[in-house]
Scaffold this motif. Sequence first.
Motif, mmCIF file in Angstrom:
data_model
loop_
_atom_site.group_PDB
_atom_site.id
_atom_site.type_symbol
_atom_site.label_atom_id
_atom_site.label_comp_id
_atom_site.label_asym_id
_atom_site.label_seq_id
_atom_site.Cartn_x
_atom_site.Cartn_y
_atom_site.Cartn_z
ATOM 1 N N CYS A 116 -0.844 -5.334 -61.168
ATOM 2 C CA CYS A 116 -0.464 -6.581 -60.504
ATOM 3 C C CYS A 116 0.727 -6.287 -59.580
ATOM 4 O O CYS A 116 1.724 -5.735 -60.021
ATOM 5 C CB CYS A 116 -0.084 -7.614 -61.566
ATOM 6 S SG CYS A 116 0.924 -8.966 -60.928
ATOM 7 N N PRO A 117 0.602 -6.631 -58.281
ATOM 8 C CA PRO A 117 1.680 -6.308 -57.343
ATOM 9 C C PRO A 117 3.006 -6.976 -57.700
ATOM 10 O O PRO A 117 4.073 -6.431 -57.408
ATOM 11 C CB PRO A 117 1.156 -6.816 -55.998
ATOM 12 C CG PRO A 117 -0.041 -7.653 -56.293
ATOM 13 C CD PRO A 117 -0.540 -7.291 -57.648
ATOM 14 N N TYR A 118 2.930 -8.140 -58.328
ATOM 15 C CA TYR A 118 4.170 -8.863 -58.686
ATOM 16 C C TYR A 118 4.845 -8.192 -59.877
ATOM 17 O O TYR A 118 6.072 -8.043 -59.910
ATOM 18 C CB TYR A 118 3.852 -10.323 -58.998
ATOM 19 C CG TYR A 118 3.069 -11.011 -57.897
ATOM 20 C CD1 TYR A 118 3.707 -11.439 -56.738
ATOM 21 C CD2 TYR A 118 1.696 -11.187 -57.988
ATOM 22 C CE1 TYR A 118 2.998 -12.059 -55.719
ATOM 23 C CE2 TYR A 118 0.973 -11.792 -56.971
ATOM 24 C CZ TYR A 118 1.624 -12.228 -55.836
ATOM 25 O OH TYR A 118 0.914 -12.828 -54.825
ATOM 26 N N ILE B 68 0.917 -6.972 -66.177
ATOM 27 C CA ILE B 68 -0.381 -6.357 -65.835
ATOM 28 C C ILE B 68 -0.047 -5.177 -64.931
ATOM 29 O O ILE B 68 0.605 -5.352 -63.897
ATOM 30 C CB ILE B 68 -1.305 -7.330 -65.071
ATOM 31 C CG1 ILE B 68 -1.466 -8.655 -65.836
ATOM 32 C CG2 ILE B 68 -2.661 -6.689 -64.814
ATOM 33 C CD1 ILE B 68 -2.247 -9.725 -65.054
ATOM 34 N N ALA C 3 -1.037 -19.046 -67.791
ATOM 35 C CA ALA C 3 -1.312 -17.605 -67.798
ATOM 36 C C ALA C 3 -0.952 -17.052 -66.434
ATOM 37 O O ALA C 3 -1.791 -16.961 -65.547
ATOM 38 C CB ALA C 3 -2.772 -17.347 -68.129
ATOM 39 N N GLN C 4 0.298 -16.725 -66.246
ATOM 40 C CA GLN C 4 0.745 -16.108 -64.986
ATOM 41 C C GLN C 4 1.695 -14.970 -65.329
ATOM 42 O O GLN C 4 2.551 -15.115 -66.203
ATOM 43 C CB GLN C 4 1.443 -17.149 -64.108
ATOM 44 C CG GLN C 4 1.890 -16.549 -62.767
ATOM 45 C CD GLN C 4 2.598 -17.568 -61.898
ATOM 46 O OE1 GLN C 4 2.030 -18.574 -61.494
ATOM 47 N NE2 GLN C 4 3.862 -17.297 -61.612
ATOM 48 N N PHE C 5 1.526 -13.867 -64.602
ATOM 49 C CA PHE C 5 2.285 -12.660 -64.914
ATOM 50 C C PHE C 5 2.915 -12.122 -63.644
ATOM 51 O O PHE C 5 2.319 -12.250 -62.590
ATOM 52 C CB PHE C 5 1.338 -11.627 -65.548
ATOM 53 C CG PHE C 5 0.594 -12.252 -66.702
ATOM 54 C CD1 PHE C 5 1.164 -12.316 -67.942
ATOM 55 C CD2 PHE C 5 -0.643 -12.838 -66.489
ATOM 56 C CE1 PHE C 5 0.506 -12.951 -68.995
ATOM 57 C CE2 PHE C 5 -1.308 -13.481 -67.533
ATOM 58 C CZ PHE C 5 -0.728 -13.529 -68.788
ATOM 59 N N PRO C 6 4.116 -11.552 -63.741
ATOM 60 C CA PRO C 6 4.899 -11.205 -64.920
ATOM 61 C C PRO C 6 5.551 -12.420 -65.583
ATOM 62 O O PRO C 6 5.764 -13.449 -64.957
ATOM 63 C CB PRO C 6 5.995 -10.307 -64.335
ATOM 64 C CG PRO C 6 6.195 -10.843 -62.948
ATOM 65 C CD PRO C 6 4.823 -11.240 -62.487
ATOM 66 N N ARG D 279 -1.928 -12.375 -73.943
ATOM 67 C CA ARG D 279 -1.993 -13.475 -72.963
ATOM 68 C C ARG D 279 -1.720 -14.848 -73.583
ATOM 69 O O ARG D 279 -0.952 -15.623 -73.021
ATOM 70 C CB ARG D 279 -3.371 -13.496 -72.303
ATOM 71 C CG ARG D 279 -3.498 -12.529 -71.188
ATOM 72 C CD ARG D 279 -4.831 -12.740 -70.495
ATOM 73 N NE ARG D 279 -4.736 -12.069 -69.240
ATOM 74 C CZ ARG D 279 -4.787 -12.672 -68.057
ATOM 75 N NH1 ARG D 279 -4.992 -13.945 -67.953
ATOM 76 N NH2 ARG D 279 -4.650 -11.981 -66.962
ATOM 77 N N LYS E 202 -6.636 -8.775 -67.416
ATOM 78 C CA LYS E 202 -7.627 -9.851 -67.319
ATOM 79 C C LYS E 202 -8.564 -9.765 -68.523
ATOM 80 O O LYS E 202 -8.964 -8.672 -68.900
ATOM 81 C CB LYS E 202 -8.468 -9.713 -66.045
ATOM 82 C CG LYS E 202 -7.635 -9.614 -64.783
ATOM 83 C CD LYS E 202 -7.526 -10.937 -64.075
ATOM 84 C CE LYS E 202 -6.681 -10.781 -62.816
ATOM 85 N NZ LYS E 202 -5.852 -11.925 -62.522
ATOM 86 N N GLU F 218 7.726 -15.678 -62.145
ATOM 87 C CA GLU F 218 8.132 -15.397 -60.760
ATOM 88 C C GLU F 218 8.898 -14.071 -60.639
ATOM 89 O O GLU F 218 10.080 -13.956 -60.987
ATOM 90 C CB GLU F 218 8.981 -16.527 -60.157
ATOM 91 C CG GLU F 218 8.194 -17.793 -59.901
ATOM 92 C CD GLU F 218 6.994 -17.569 -58.971
ATOM 93 O OE1 GLU F 218 7.081 -16.776 -58.022
ATOM 94 O OE2 GLU F 218 5.949 -18.197 -59.216
ATOM 95 N N SER F 219 8.175 -13.103 -60.092
ATOM 96 C CA SER F 219 8.711 -11.744 -59.998
ATOM 97 C C SER F 219 10.087 -11.676 -59.334
ATOM 98 O O SER F 219 11.000 -11.025 -59.850
ATOM 99 C CB SER F 219 7.721 -10.862 -59.241
ATOM 100 O OG SER F 219 7.354 -11.457 -58.014
HETATM 101 N N1 LIG Z 1 4.571 -15.785 -57.483
HETATM 102 C C1 LIG Z 1 4.244 -15.126 -58.717
HETATM 103 C C2 LIG Z 1 2.799 -14.656 -58.615
HETATM 104 C C3 LIG Z 1 2.302 -14.041 -59.912
HETATM 105 C C4 LIG Z 1 0.799 -13.877 -59.943
HETATM 106 O O1 LIG Z 1 0.059 -14.485 -59.150
HETATM 107 N N2 LIG Z 1 0.310 -13.022 -60.851
HETATM 108 C C5 LIG Z 1 -1.120 -12.883 -61.078
HETATM 109 C C6 LIG Z 1 -1.444 -11.439 -61.446
HETATM 110 S S1 LIG Z 1 -1.253 -10.314 -60.101
HETATM 111 C C7 LIG Z 1 -1.536 -13.687 -62.260
HETATM 112 O O2 LIG Z 1 -0.730 -13.999 -63.128
HETATM 113 N N3 LIG Z 1 -2.805 -14.057 -62.315
HETATM 114 C C8 LIG Z 1 -3.352 -14.811 -63.400
HETATM 115 C C9 LIG Z 1 -4.044 -13.952 -64.378
HETATM 116 O O3 LIG Z 1 -3.952 -12.727 -64.331
HETATM 117 O O4 LIG Z 1 -4.662 -14.534 -65.254
HETATM 118 C C10 LIG Z 1 5.199 -13.963 -58.923
HETATM 119 O O5 LIG Z 1 5.776 -13.443 -57.956
HETATM 120 O O6 LIG Z 1 5.458 -13.589 -60.091
#
Ligand SMILES: N[C@@H](CCC(=O)N[C@@H](CS)C(=O)NCC(=O)O)C(=O)O
Length: 250
Positions: free
Chosen positions: A41-43, A38, A81-84, A71, A65, A97-98
């Motif tokens: 997304c900061p990660y 995304i 559903a977790q990114f990256p 997705r 989103k 996990e970034s």
């Molecule tokens: N600890 C994880 C956190 C990743 C995270 O929280 N990503 C958010 C996007 S910024 C996410 O996947 N959110 C669920 C979504 O977008 O549906 C990392 O560092 O990769």
Amino acid sequence: MAGNIATSMISTFVRASNGIQSTPAAVKPEIMLQLYDIENCPYCRLVREAITELDLDVEIYPCPKKGERFRPQVVERGGKAQFPYLVDPNTGEEMYESLDIVAYLFETYGQRELPLKWRAGRLQTLGSMLASAPRVQNGMQARPGAEPEYMLELYSFESSPYARPVRELLCEMEIPYILRSCGRTQLQEWILPPVRKRFNIRPDSQLENRRVLQNTEGKVSIPYLYDPNTEQGLFESGDILEYLRDNYGD
Ligand SMILES: N[C@@H](CCC(=O)N[C@@H](CS)C(=O)NCC(=O)O)C(=O)O
């Protein structure tokens, strides 16, 4: 457009020297890596910064989103559903996990010690969150476009304030693309392309993608989008945004 670039520059300044300079990886992946991403997304940004810093080319599968195109693939592969989310077809590794992904890329392809700044991973995450703030409306929510038959190619480096709006739109439209890394290795590359042209300055980059651009297009200016479906190549972020909306928008 001016406001768009201004807030993009704020994000660039917040990340200071991150995602600009490249020291190419010792080994390049034989098959391209795949990143489910995304844009704001900061990660995900941290992973893309490492991609610039290692000068890797990666297939980006945008997962904004409410996006429905890529997705579900992540949920199917990894269970949530977790990114990256990184897929490495060369080793069979797949991971969330970034910071784990950054460490994996430095170890597997950089084959060098993880730079000190990446060892302070949580600080990087905080900085990246601050950089996401000015672009809060961009590159997050899906507004799908048509999916091109062949993947578009974007010549970009992570911190470029001009490349960012293009990546954001590609993400919102769920258009997958090959990210061709074009970080900087020379001091002269900090001089803006029109000034370079005026004084006939031609930085001699070590990076393959910059060399390709110089040789095929006669100049290096980031971003550059190549669309194999129409065989068109475009510089200028404003023109690229218009092209994407005209060709792949609703
Ligand atoms: N600890 C994880 C956190 C990743 C995270 O929280 N990503 C958010 C996007 S910024 C996410 O996947 N959110 C669920 C979504 O977008 O549906 C990392 O560092 O990769």
